[in-house]
Design a protein around this motif. Structure first.
Motif, PDB file in Angstrom:
ATOM      1  N   LYS A   2      -7.784  -4.923   1.514  1.00 24.06           N
ATOM      2  CA  LYS A   2      -7.436  -3.874   0.545  1.00 24.06           C
ATOM      3  C   LYS A   2      -8.530  -2.828   0.398  1.00 24.06           C
ATOM      4  O   LYS A   2      -8.295  -1.760  -0.192  1.00 24.06           O
ATOM      5  CB  LYS A   2      -7.151  -4.492  -0.826  1.00 24.06           C
ATOM      6  N   TRP A  28      -8.084   0.921   1.090  1.00 26.95           N
ATOM      7  CA  TRP A  28      -7.087   1.561   0.238  1.00 26.95           C
ATOM      8  C   TRP A  28      -7.590   1.690  -1.205  1.00 26.95           C
ATOM      9  O   TRP A  28      -6.957   2.354  -2.028  1.00 26.95           O
ATOM     10  CB  TRP A  28      -5.783   0.759   0.256  1.00 26.95           C
ATOM     11  N   ARG A  51     -12.593   4.059  -0.363  1.00 25.24           N
ATOM     12  CA  ARG A  51     -12.791   4.705   0.933  1.00 25.24           C
ATOM     13  C   ARG A  51     -14.191   5.285   1.103  1.00 25.24           C
ATOM     14  O   ARG A  51     -14.550   5.719   2.189  1.00 25.24           O
ATOM     15  CB  ARG A  51     -11.732   5.795   1.130  1.00 25.24           C
ATOM     16  N   PHE A  95       0.813  -1.213   0.000  1.00 22.60           N
ATOM     17  CA  PHE A  95       0.000   0.000   0.000  1.00 22.60           C
ATOM     18  C   PHE A  95       0.852   1.271   0.000  1.00 22.60           C
ATOM     19  O   PHE A  95       0.307   2.367   0.117  1.00 22.60           O
ATOM     20  CB  PHE A  95      -0.933  -0.001   1.206  1.00 22.60           C
ATOM     21  N   ALA A 122      -5.481   3.891   9.724  1.00 24.72           N
ATOM     22  CA  ALA A 122      -4.877   3.132   8.635  1.00 24.72           C
ATOM     23  C   ALA A 122      -3.899   2.099   9.182  1.00 24.72           C
ATOM     24  O   ALA A 122      -3.843   0.957   8.718  1.00 24.72           O
ATOM     25  CB  ALA A 122      -4.160   4.067   7.666  1.00 24.72           C
ATOM     26  N   HIS A 132     -10.744   4.272   6.367  1.00 26.71           N
ATOM     27  CA  HIS A 132      -9.717   3.726   7.248  1.00 26.71           C
ATOM     28  C   HIS A 132     -10.316   3.528   8.643  1.00 26.71           C
ATOM     29  O   HIS A 132     -10.991   4.402   9.172  1.00 26.71           O
ATOM     30  CB  HIS A 132      -8.514   4.667   7.322  1.00 26.71           C
TER      31      HIS A 132
END
Length: 271
Positions: A193, A196, A199, A44, A122, A204
């Motif tokens: 995933k 990322w 969103r 990421f 995150a 996050h």
């Protein structure tokens, strides 16, 4: 009825030093989390965490040990430790609480991330996706120790545990290893995933939220067949302490997801 495999909890000894299966499970869990989080950081391109990754791991390991021990002391055996305060640091004698460890992890991680100006949610997502590995291994360690066994059952896979009297009991440690460990890890790793990539629906913090809800629901359900801690029994004569704390986890996970979704904005601290 299945026969309980009488495995020596001590893997091997070096003079007075004993290497136990339970401790090995902790080590394997930390190791797996280390490499899988490192892999996600690279995938990421999370450069901020990459620069502080090693330091954060030291903080988190200490947070797990301190939080897990203090959680057990406060939630499960406070009267005893008030009378024997010098035994509080004696983790080698047994007594760790996952809920306490989770609080310790979140507190330690939050403080470190704020100090280093790293996106906490995150970061928490990356670690949350790997935590079930350690949980599953830890439950296998509980099974080898013959502790945290289930309530009496007549089901054909019941076992007679050395410390559980002559009755046949649920191997609840194995239930938790499969559900908290294998199943929950498969789910979280599958969707890791999403925050990322999308969103809008997966801000996050959503992997952390999913972990809290998933673990809380599994633990709440398994507690129906797990023997309550004798020094605690049923809280309010209704639920176990594990169910009470797991209910708080579920509520916290749902609240976190809603809060993260409401405050969603362009992220300037993580790619």
């Amino acid at each position: 009825m299945l026969s309980y495999p009488d495995i020596d909890p001590v893997l091997f000894s070096l003079g007075p030093l004993q290497i136990r299966w339970y401790g090995l499970m902790y080590l394997l869990g930390f190791t797996a989390s280390y490499f899988l989080v490192k892999r996600q950081i690279a995938a990421f391109s999370f450069t901020q965490l990459r620069d502080q990754f090693e330091n954060l791991n030291v903080v988190l390991i200490l947070s797990v040990i301190v939080g897990g021990r203090l959680g057990y002391v406060l939630f499960y055996n406070l009267p005893y430790y008030l009378e024997h305060p010098l035994e509080i640091p004696a983790t080698w004698s047994g007594g760790m609480s996952f809920h306490g460890a989770a609080i310790g992890l979140l507190a330690g991680g939050l403080l470190f991330c704020r100090w280093q100006r790293i996106n906490f949610l995150a970061t928490a997502d990356l670690y949350a996706a790997t935590v079930p590995i350690g949980l599953g291994l830890g439950r296998i360690g509980n099974f080898i120790n013959g502790e945290l066994f289930g309530r009496p059952t007549t089901l054909p896979w019941g076992m007679v545990f050395p410390g559980g009297g002559p009755v046949t009991r649920h191997p609840s440690q194995l239930y938790e290893a499969l559900l908290e460990g294998v199943a929950l890890f498969a789910l979280l790793w599958l969707v890791r995933k999403r925050p990322w990539q999308n969103r809008r629906w997966w801000p996050h913090g959503s992997i952390l939220s999913l972990f809290l809800v998933g673990y809380g629901l599994v633990r709440f359900g398994v507690e129906f067949v797990r023997q309550p801690d004798p020094q605690v029994g049923l809280v309010f004569s209704v639920v176990t302490m594990g169910q009470l704390l797991s209910g708080v986890m579920v509520a916290g996970g749902l609240g976190l997801w809603l809060w993260a979704a409401v405050r969603r904005r362009p992220d300037v601290t993580a790619p």
